[in-house]
Design a protein around this motif. Sequence first.
Motif, PDB file in Angstrom:
ATOM      1  N   GLN A  51      -4.752   4.278  -0.823  1.00 33.26           N
ATOM      2  CA  GLN A  51      -5.303   5.215   0.159  1.00 33.26           C
ATOM      3  C   GLN A  51      -6.222   4.494   1.143  1.00 33.26           C
ATOM      4  OE1 GLN A  51      -4.458   8.354   0.703  1.00 33.26           O
ATOM      5  NE2 GLN A  51      -2.981   8.171  -0.966  1.00 33.26           N
ATOM      6  N   ALA A  52      -6.988   3.534   0.645  1.00 28.44           N
ATOM      7  CA  ALA A  52      -7.901   2.799   1.510  1.00 28.44           C
ATOM      8  C   ALA A  52      -7.144   1.899   2.477  1.00 28.44           C
ATOM      9  CB  ALA A  52      -8.864   1.974   0.665  1.00 28.44           C
ATOM     10  N   ALA A  53      -5.975   1.433   2.075  1.00 29.46           N
ATOM     11  CA  ALA A  53      -5.216   0.499   2.906  1.00 29.46           C
ATOM     12  C   ALA A  53      -4.248   1.197   3.859  1.00 29.46           C
ATOM     13  CB  ALA A  53      -4.444  -0.464   2.009  1.00 29.46           C
ATOM     14  N   GLN A  54      -4.070   2.496   3.735  1.00 31.59           N
ATOM     15  CA  GLN A  54      -3.114   3.205   4.593  1.00 31.59           C
ATOM     16  C   GLN A  54      -3.472   3.046   6.058  1.00 31.59           C
ATOM     17  OE1 GLN A  54      -0.241   4.745   3.898  1.00 31.59           O
ATOM     18  NE2 GLN A  54      -0.480   4.229   1.743  1.00 31.59           N
ATOM     19  N   LEU A  55      -2.443   2.915   6.830  1.00 32.18           N
ATOM     20  CA  LEU A  55      -2.641   2.800   8.271  1.00 32.18           C
ATOM     21  C   LEU A  55      -2.836   4.180   8.868  1.00 32.18           C
ATOM     22  CD1 LEU A  55       0.040   0.195   9.333  1.00 32.18           C
ATOM     23  CD2 LEU A  55      -2.414  -0.128   9.199  1.00 32.18           C
ATOM     24  N   GLY A  56      -3.769   4.251   9.718  1.00 26.62           N
ATOM     25  CA  GLY A  56      -3.988   5.477  10.469  1.00 26.62           C
ATOM     26  C   GLY A  56      -3.771   5.179  11.937  1.00 26.62           C
ATOM     27  N   GLY A  60      -5.880   0.421  20.355  1.00 27.79           N
ATOM     28  CA  GLY A  60      -6.493  -0.811  20.820  1.00 27.79           C
ATOM     29  C   GLY A  60      -6.374  -1.970  19.852  1.00 27.79           C
ATOM     30  N   LEU A  61      -5.434  -1.902  18.922  1.00 25.11           N
ATOM     31  CA  LEU A  61      -5.247  -3.032  18.001  1.00 25.11           C
ATOM     32  C   LEU A  61      -4.418  -4.101  18.691  1.00 25.11           C
ATOM     33  CD1 LEU A  61      -4.372  -1.453  14.537  1.00 25.11           C
ATOM     34  CD2 LEU A  61      -6.467  -2.609  15.173  1.00 25.11           C
ATOM     35  N   LEU A  66      -3.108  -5.961  13.926  1.00 26.89           N
ATOM     36  CA  LEU A  66      -2.036  -5.112  13.392  1.00 26.89           C
ATOM     37  C   LEU A  66      -1.343  -5.797  12.228  1.00 26.89           C
ATOM     38  CD1 LEU A  66      -0.326  -2.546  13.573  1.00 26.89           C
ATOM     39  CD2 LEU A  66       1.144  -3.773  15.189  1.00 26.89           C
ATOM     40  N   PHE A  67      -1.029  -7.080  12.367  1.00 27.86           N
ATOM     41  CA  PHE A  67      -0.388  -7.806  11.275  1.00 27.86           C
ATOM     42  C   PHE A  67      -1.311  -7.924  10.059  1.00 27.86           C
ATOM     43  CE2 PHE A  67       2.560  -9.779  14.523  1.00 27.86           C
ATOM     44  CZ  PHE A  67       3.662  -9.059  14.095  1.00 27.86           C
ATOM     45  N   GLU A  68      -2.605  -8.091  10.295  1.00 27.87           N
ATOM     46  CA  GLU A  68      -3.560  -8.138   9.189  1.00 27.87           C
ATOM     47  C   GLU A  68      -3.582  -6.800   8.448  1.00 27.87           C
ATOM     48  OE1 GLU A  68      -7.400  -9.348  10.573  1.00 27.87           O
ATOM     49  OE2 GLU A  68      -6.669 -11.305  11.223  1.00 27.87           O
ATOM     50  N   ARG A  69      -3.558  -5.713   9.190  1.00 27.56           N
ATOM     51  CA  ARG A  69      -3.546  -4.385   8.563  1.00 27.56           C
ATOM     52  C   ARG A  69      -2.238  -4.164   7.805  1.00 27.56           C
ATOM     53  NH1 ARG A  69      -6.986  -1.097   7.366  1.00 27.56           N
ATOM     54  NH2 ARG A  69      -6.058   0.729   8.296  1.00 27.56           N
ATOM     55  N   LEU A  70      -1.117  -4.565   8.392  1.00 26.61           N
ATOM     56  CA  LEU A  70       0.169  -4.426   7.708  1.00 26.61           C
ATOM     57  C   LEU A  70       0.224  -5.281   6.446  1.00 26.61           C
ATOM     58  CD1 LEU A  70       2.660  -4.366  10.704  1.00 26.61           C
ATOM     59  CD2 LEU A  70       2.092  -2.477   9.170  1.00 26.61           C
ATOM     60  N   ALA A  74       0.776  -4.044   2.643  1.00 27.90           N
ATOM     61  CA  ALA A  74       1.802  -4.635   1.774  1.00 27.90           C
ATOM     62  C   ALA A  74       1.190  -5.135   0.469  1.00 27.90           C
ATOM     63  CB  ALA A  74       2.518  -5.764   2.501  1.00 27.90           C
ATOM     64  N   ILE A  75       0.026  -5.759   0.579  1.00 34.60           N
ATOM     65  CA  ILE A  75      -0.658  -6.248  -0.632  1.00 34.60           C
ATOM     66  C   ILE A  75      -1.070  -5.071  -1.512  1.00 34.60           C
ATOM     67  CG2 ILE A  75      -2.757  -7.378  -1.460  1.00 34.60           C
ATOM     68  CD1 ILE A  75      -2.490  -9.280   0.943  1.00 34.60           C
ATOM     69  N   ALA A  76      -1.572  -4.009  -0.892  1.00 33.55           N
ATOM     70  CA  ALA A  76      -1.969  -2.824  -1.660  1.00 33.55           C
ATOM     71  C   ALA A  76      -0.769  -2.199  -2.352  1.00 33.55           C
ATOM     72  CB  ALA A  76      -2.655  -1.808  -0.750  1.00 33.55           C
ATOM     73  N   ARG A  77       0.353  -2.133  -1.668  1.00 33.61           N
ATOM     74  CA  ARG A  77       1.566  -1.571  -2.288  1.00 33.61           C
ATOM     75  C   ARG A  77       2.046  -2.442  -3.444  1.00 33.61           C
ATOM     76  NH1 ARG A  77       4.947   0.685   2.868  1.00 33.61           N
ATOM     77  NH2 ARG A  77       3.668   2.552   3.152  1.00 33.61           N
ATOM     78  N   ALA A  78       1.978  -3.758  -3.253  1.00 35.94           N
ATOM     79  CA  ALA A  78       2.360  -4.664  -4.340  1.00 35.94           C
ATOM     80  C   ALA A  78       1.418  -4.471  -5.533  1.00 35.94           C
ATOM     81  CB  ALA A  78       2.330  -6.108  -3.860  1.00 35.94           C
ATOM     82  N   HIS A  79       0.144  -4.299  -5.237  1.00 35.04           N
ATOM     83  CA  HIS A  79      -0.822  -4.064  -6.311  1.00 35.04           C
ATOM     84  C   HIS A  79      -0.504  -2.747  -7.036  1.00 35.04           C
ATOM     85  CE1 HIS A  79      -4.587  -4.157  -8.487  1.00 35.04           C
ATOM     86  NE2 HIS A  79      -4.847  -2.929  -8.063  1.00 35.04           N
ATOM     87  N   VAL A  80      -0.147  -1.730  -6.275  1.00 30.96           N
ATOM     88  CA  VAL A  80       0.210  -0.438  -6.874  1.00 30.96           C
ATOM     89  C   VAL A  80       1.428  -0.590  -7.774  1.00 30.96           C
ATOM     90  CG1 VAL A  80       1.116   1.866  -6.359  1.00 30.96           C
ATOM     91  CG2 VAL A  80      -0.857   0.982  -5.099  1.00 30.96           C
ATOM     92  N   LEU A  81       2.437  -1.308  -7.297  1.00 31.53           N
ATOM     93  CA  LEU A  81       3.629  -1.522  -8.121  1.00 31.53           C
ATOM     94  C   LEU A  81       3.287  -2.267  -9.408  1.00 31.53           C
ATOM     95  CD1 LEU A  81       6.328  -2.416  -5.458  1.00 31.53           C
ATOM     96  CD2 LEU A  81       6.152  -0.327  -6.820  1.00 31.53           C
ATOM     97  N   GLU A  82       2.452  -3.292  -9.275  1.00 30.59           N
ATOM     98  CA  GLU A  82       2.038  -4.049 -10.456  1.00 30.59           C
ATOM     99  C   GLU A  82       1.268  -3.147 -11.421  1.00 30.59           C
ATOM    100  OE1 GLU A  82      -0.974  -7.709 -11.505  1.00 30.59           O
ATOM    101  OE2 GLU A  82      -0.050  -7.668  -9.521  1.00 30.59           O
ATOM    102  N   CYS A  83       0.372  -2.337 -10.877  1.00 25.48           N
ATOM    103  CA  CYS A  83      -0.393  -1.422 -11.736  1.00 25.48           C
ATOM    104  C   CYS A  83       0.519  -0.385 -12.394  1.00 25.48           C
ATOM    105  CB  CYS A  83      -1.479  -0.719 -10.919  1.00 25.48           C
ATOM    106  SG  CYS A  83      -2.854  -1.804 -10.498  1.00 25.48           S
TER     107      CYS A  83
END
Length: 148
Positions: A51-56, A60-61, A66-70, A74-83
């Motif tokens: 939820q914290a990593a979701q893009l809103g 002005g990015l 933008l790539f850092e946010r993406l 991606a890292i958060a989703r990978a972490h979710v999958l691992e969890c």
Amino acid sequence: MRSPADPARLATLLEHRAHRLRRDASAQAEQAAQRDREAQTLRSAADKRLQAAQLGEEHGLDRQRLFERLRGVAIARAHVLECELRAGHLQEQAGDAREQEQQLRHAAAGNHSRARRLQAVGAHIDQKHRQARLRRQERQIQEEYTCR
């Protein structure tokens, strides 16, 4: 003199075994509950991170931000999958622990039942021995009385 196969002694041993099995079953239940709590904690932490990593909508990015946010998403989703994988494994272990708990409780109930039956048999045998001893004593008293 009592034999090593005395029903009362065997019943006591079975009661001790049943008690130990019930204690082990309780430990398995606690282990299952602990695994469930760990899985739930992992899932909630992963959801919070996602939820914290979701893009809103962010205006002005630049391309780099933008790539850092993406990448963060991606890292958060990978972490979710691992969890989720780890939580699933913990849930599986919890299920195994519950199954073992049921088996231990069933074995404890069987041992308790056998102990009760052995106690009843032992009481019956003791009663027969007492009756036989009383009959012998009565016979001995009658023989002594007739001898006088």
